[in-house]
Scaffold this active site. Structure first.
Site, PDB file in Angstrom:
ATOM      1  N   CYS A  84       0.961  -1.260  -0.086  1.00 56.54           N
ATOM      2  CA  CYS A  84       0.155  -0.003  -0.144  1.00 56.54           C
ATOM      3  C   CYS A  84       0.781   1.094  -0.089  1.00 56.54           C
ATOM      4  CB  CYS A  84      -0.700  -0.041   1.167  1.00 56.54           C
ATOM      5  SG  CYS A  84      -2.020  -1.362   1.192  1.00 56.54           S
ATOM      6  N   ARG A 108       3.718   1.416  -7.165  1.00 52.90           N
ATOM      7  CA  ARG A 108       3.595  -0.078  -6.203  1.00 52.90           C
ATOM      8  C   ARG A 108       2.641  -0.523  -6.681  1.00 52.90           C
ATOM      9  NH1 ARG A 108       6.245   1.874  -1.040  1.00 52.90           N
ATOM     10  NH2 ARG A 108       4.847   0.456  -0.088  1.00 52.90           N
ATOM     11  N   TRP A 111      -3.478  -2.422  -1.743  1.00 48.40           N
ATOM     12  CA  TRP A 111      -2.817  -3.664  -2.462  1.00 48.40           C
ATOM     13  C   TRP A 111      -3.444  -4.763  -1.423  1.00 48.40           C
ATOM     14  CZ3 TRP A 111      -1.382  -5.297  -7.029  1.00 48.40           C
ATOM     15  CH2 TRP A 111      -0.648  -6.760  -6.962  1.00 48.40           C
ATOM     16  N   ASN A 169      -0.497   0.389   6.050  1.00 40.48           N
ATOM     17  CA  ASN A 169       0.244  -0.440   5.073  1.00 40.48           C
ATOM     18  C   ASN A 169       0.947  -1.545   6.038  1.00 40.48           C
ATOM     19  OD1 ASN A 169       1.891  -1.670   3.167  1.00 40.48           O
ATOM     20  ND2 ASN A 169       3.440  -0.101   3.291  1.00 40.48           N
ATOM     21  N   GLY A 170       0.595  -2.586   5.742  1.00 43.83           N
ATOM     22  CA  GLY A 170       1.292  -4.018   6.315  1.00 43.83           C
ATOM     23  C   GLY A 170       0.172  -5.016   6.935  1.00 43.83           C
ATOM     24  N   GLU A 180      15.271 -23.036 -12.591  1.00 44.39           N
ATOM     25  CA  GLU A 180      14.871 -21.363 -12.415  1.00 44.39           C
ATOM     26  C   GLU A 180      16.164 -20.488 -12.582  1.00 44.39           C
ATOM     27  OE1 GLU A 180      12.260 -19.889 -12.054  1.00 44.39           O
ATOM     28  OE2 GLU A 180      12.987 -17.998 -11.047  1.00 44.39           O
ATOM     29  N   LYS A 213      16.237 -17.875 -15.536  1.00 42.53           N
ATOM     30  CA  LYS A 213      16.452 -16.401 -15.541  1.00 42.53           C
ATOM     31  C   LYS A 213      17.507 -16.210 -16.392  1.00 42.53           C
ATOM     32  CE  LYS A 213      14.083 -14.938 -11.962  1.00 42.53           C
ATOM     33  NZ  LYS A 213      12.879 -15.541 -13.166  1.00 42.53           N
ATOM     34  N   GLU A 226      16.080 -15.517 -19.886  1.00 42.69           N
ATOM     35  CA  GLU A 226      15.321 -14.589 -20.309  1.00 42.69           C
ATOM     36  C   GLU A 226      15.902 -13.288 -19.806  1.00 42.69           C
ATOM     37  OE1 GLU A 226      11.538 -15.015 -17.441  1.00 42.69           O
ATOM     38  OE2 GLU A 226      12.722 -15.355 -15.801  1.00 42.69           O
ATOM     39  N   HIS A 254      22.520 -39.573 -19.620  1.00 33.72           N
ATOM     40  CA  HIS A 254      21.841 -40.456 -20.658  1.00 33.72           C
ATOM     41  C   HIS A 254      21.371 -39.298 -21.736  1.00 33.72           C
ATOM     42  CE1 HIS A 254      20.726 -43.370 -17.813  1.00 33.72           C
ATOM     43  NE2 HIS A 254      20.609 -42.495 -16.736  1.00 33.72           N
ATOM     44  N   LYS A 296       4.906  -9.580 -18.669  1.00 32.14           N
ATOM     45  CA  LYS A 296       4.866  -9.943 -17.166  1.00 32.14           C
ATOM     46  C   LYS A 296       3.670 -10.800 -17.072  1.00 32.14           C
ATOM     47  CE  LYS A 296       5.316  -9.600 -12.795  1.00 32.14           C
ATOM     48  NZ  LYS A 296       6.640 -10.369 -12.525  1.00 32.14           N
TER      49      LYS A 296
HETATM   50  C1  G6P Z   1       5.444 -14.801 -17.651  1.00 27.47           C
HETATM   51  C2  G6P Z   1       6.515 -14.095 -16.718  1.00 27.47           C
HETATM   52  C3  G6P Z   1       7.023 -15.002 -15.757  1.00 27.47           C
HETATM   53  C4  G6P Z   1       5.974 -15.916 -15.027  1.00 27.47           C
HETATM   54  C5  G6P Z   1       4.993 -16.530 -15.905  1.00 27.47           C
HETATM   55  C6  G6P Z   1       3.949 -17.168 -15.010  1.00 27.47           C
HETATM   56  O1  G6P Z   1       6.345 -15.827 -18.301  1.00 27.47           O
HETATM   57  O2  G6P Z   1       7.429 -13.482 -17.290  1.00 27.47           O
HETATM   58  O3  G6P Z   1       7.708 -14.112 -14.658  1.00 27.47           O
HETATM   59  O4  G6P Z   1       6.618 -16.917 -14.023  1.00 27.47           O
HETATM   60  O5  G6P Z   1       4.740 -15.649 -16.875  1.00 27.47           O
HETATM   61  O6  G6P Z   1       3.043 -16.096 -14.351  1.00 27.47           O
HETATM   62  P1  G6P Z   1       2.205 -16.141 -13.377  1.00 27.47           P
HETATM   63  O7  G6P Z   1       1.426 -14.787 -13.323  1.00 27.47           O
HETATM   64  O8  G6P Z   1       1.176 -17.141 -13.494  1.00 27.47           O
HETATM   65  O9  G6P Z   1       2.586 -16.661 -12.068  1.00 27.47           O
END
Ligand code: G6P
Length: 628
Positions: free
Chosen positions: A2, A27, A92, A118-119, A501, A505, A508, A524, A623
């Site tokens: 928030c 935010r 939020w 906020n919190g 992961e 990273k 991407e 394998h 996103k």
């Molecule tokens: C996109 C984003 C990723 C995210 C994925 C799943 O590929 O770039 O960062 O992990 O979507 O998104 P979600 O909102 O379902 O976790």
């Protein structure tokens, strides 16, 4: 999370409040509101404030996602003249849906007091019960509103606003930054904080407060920090700061050299860095408020009954991207703790095969946004097949959360960087909390064991902070890898999803070819690709397969790979088979991915920067992916 703004000593407060709320928009928010002490009769465009002798509270609130500040501006066009203390908020949602009724400011029964927060207040449920028993009427589903009524009680007994706020703060547990105003003390704002940010400002007969520096920069550069457990009384042109025990303190003045854009990033170069640094809070907030008095887990938003859960004989978890990797970590934990089979599936595959589900299946959709089309369609398919659907989401009342039988919210706050960081960590924690909750309900682990793991989870934020502080070491390793083009990320057990992961990273952000692989599977096939120049990043934190992991690493090293290992502090055996080590503080193996992934985020970030790429805007990526 928030956004908060407050000002006293400004006769025309509305433009200032709205301008500051705009500056806090980065935010993220789902609703917004403002309240002011005004001269004369009360007016409340939102809900019931009454007239009073010394002026009145005027309040407007609006829901509607990122349109809510614009809606607020329309509602505020009718604000009466003669403004005293004024506060504004962008919310939020954490407790209660993002509706106008749940938007801040919240008022007490008299409508002569308003508060923004906020919190998270951890003991809100018991305080609510106590207040209702004492005759208070609470009109929202928020944890915040209890604070207004607690202050009301003390003020009714003759306490001033600062005294009543101080005594309220002794009753609440959790994290907060708050600001409260009262029609009985028209020019005073009382503010306080614990664990969430709050800054104060002074300018020409005014005093201001905000959750964040960007909201103040347009008005003053005389900005002061409020420390944890301090309380500030703001009056036109003056600030008085004391500890919660009433001891006077001199607030620290901050030197502001930032412009608004830099300030929105909290002084970090980009949102990704800022969000990586918010990971300790994301994990801490996701864990807050989950335990009852006896230490047992209570999942408020869950909605699925204990009987529903006792009937479960299989769990499916469906997700995409980083959320899928969080789900893979949870598979190891849930199968180990709960002894039910857990299948993890990529949402876009799950929905088009013929998954075998029935009324005894729990299908968990994991999505930071709660809007990803593949995941929402996958959980819809699971519901159609009769499964119970639970959604883990970072957005309260996201479309997936609304459609599900139950929901568990991560509380990472809005994530702006496209590549998920803090949400990913919060998802692992939330899913593991779900696993422990199932173990508690199904009786597959003793309470002492569940307690022990939860205690270990509660110290994770400190360990993440330690891991983050080693960014310089990661940068050194990255600088030695700038010519590398081929990366393998290897792990075993829970180290495997961490490897996936780490590879994601790097792809991407740095646009480098990176494969994540279970280390035991290397022989394998993929081992044929290992040659001098290949970089192998191994997850060698201690888990039941750690020794086997080191044997796999030795195999690639003997074929000329450059080996980078993520290893527990002081683990010289791992260091002996590595060219470079990324040290992390050790923890309980099943929760170790929360720490292990941190240096891999930093490695991808640094390599992206070294190759000249903007980590906040990776090419071709979005996103939230709402197409197939
Ligand atoms: C996109 C984003 C990723 C995210 C994925 C799943 O590929 O770039 O960062 O992990 O979507 O998104 P979600 O909102 O379902 O976790």
């Amino acid at each position: 999370m928030c956004g908060i703004i407050g000002v006293t000593g400004e006769a025309d407060a509305v433009p200032l409040l709205l301008g500051a709320l705009h500056q806090l928009e980065y935010r993220g928010y789902d609703s917004a509101g403002i309240a002011m002490v005004v001269d004369g009769e009360s007016a409340d465009a939102g809900a019931g404030a009454g007239p009073g002798p010394a002026g009145a509270i005027w309040r407007v609130r609006a829901a509607g996602g990122t349109d809510s500040v614009a809606k607020l501006a329309e509602l505020a066009a009718d604000a009466p003249q003669g403004h005293h203390a004024a506060i504004g908020h962008t919310r939020w949602a954490t407790h209660g849906s993002p509706t106008a009724e749940n938007a801040h400011p919240h008022t007490d029964c008299t409508g002569r007091l308003a508060i923004i927060h906020n919190g998270i207040i951890e003991n809100h449920a018991e305080l609510r019960a106590e207040l209702e028993a004492a005759g208070h009427t609470l009109t929202s589903a928020t944890d915040t509103e209890v604070m207004a009524h607690l202050i009301e009680q003390d003020m009714a007994g003759g306490a001033s606003l600062p005294e009543a706020t101080r005594s309220m703060l002794r009753r609440v547990r959790g994290a907060f930054s708050i600001a409260a105003i009262s029609a009985d003390e028209p020019d005073t704002i009382v503010a306080a904080r614990r664990s969430t940010p709050l800054v104060l400002g002074l300018h020409d007969g005014m005093a201001l407060l905000a959750s964040d520096i960007p909201a103040l920069i347009g008005h003053t550069r005389r900005v002061f920090a409020l420390a944890d457990d301090e309380l500030a009384v703001l009056r036109p042109g003056s600030l008085e700061v004391t500890t919660l025990d009433g001891v006077a303190v001199e607030p620290e003045q901050l030197t502001i050299t930032w412009d608004v854009e830099a300030a929105q990033k909290g002084g970090f170069a980009d949102f990704m860095s800022k969000e990586m640094h918010e990971q300790p809070d994301a994990v801490a907030d996701t864990l807050l408020d989950r335990r009852g008095r006896g230490g047992e887990l209570i999942l408020d938003e869950m909605r699925l009954s204990a009987d529903d859960l006792r009937a479960i004989d299989k769990v499916f978890i469906v997700a995409c991207g980083s959320s899928y990797h969080a789900a893979l970590v949870a598979k190891y934990a849930i199968e180990h703790w709960v002894k039910v089979p857990v299948e993890v599936d990529i949402a876009s595959e799950f929905r088009y095969r013929d998954p075998v589900l029935n009324g005894r299946t729990l299908c968990v959709g994991v999505s930071q946004s709660g809007e990803t089309l593949d995941t929402s369609e996958a959980v819809r398919e699971a519901a159609r097949l009769g499964a119970k659907v639970l959604v883990v989401s970072n957005v309260v009342d996201s479309s997936m959360a609304r459609a599900a039988d139950g929901v568990l919210y991560t509380r990472a706050g809005p994530e702006i960087g496209v590549a998920s960081t803090k949400c990913h960590l919060a998802q692992i924690v939330a899913l593991e909390v779900l696993g422990l909750y199932l173990a508690q309900i199904l009786g597959t682990q003793p309470a002492s064991k569940i307690n022990e793991i939860l205690n270990a989870m509660e110290v994770l934020p400190g360990l993440i902070t330690e891991a983050l502080a080693r960014a310089g070491d990661v940068d050194d390793v990255a600088s030695k890898l700038t010519d590398a083009r081929d990366f393998f990320f290897l792990g075993r057990h829970v180290g495997y999803p961490v490897a996936l992961e780490g590879a994601l990273k790097l792809k991407e952000l740095a646009y480098l070819r990176a494969e994540g692989y279970p280390a035991g599977e290397l022989k394998h096939g993929p081992i044929a690709l290992i040659e001098p120049g290949t970089v192998v990043v191994g997850i060698a934190t201690r888990n039941p397969l750690w020794e086997k992991m080191l044997s796999n690493v030795a195999e690639v090293r003997s074929r000329g790979a450059t080996v980078v290992l993520v290893a527990d502090d002081g683990d010289e055996e791992s260091a002996a088979v590595a060219d470079h080590v990324l040290w992390v503080p050790p923890t309980y193996p099943l929760i170790a991915p929360v720490i292990g992934v941190v240096p891999l985020q930093q490695l991808a970030y640094r390599l992206a920067r070294l190759h000249g790429h903007d980590p906040d805007r990776p090419r071709n990526l979005a996103k939230t992916v709402t197409v197939e």
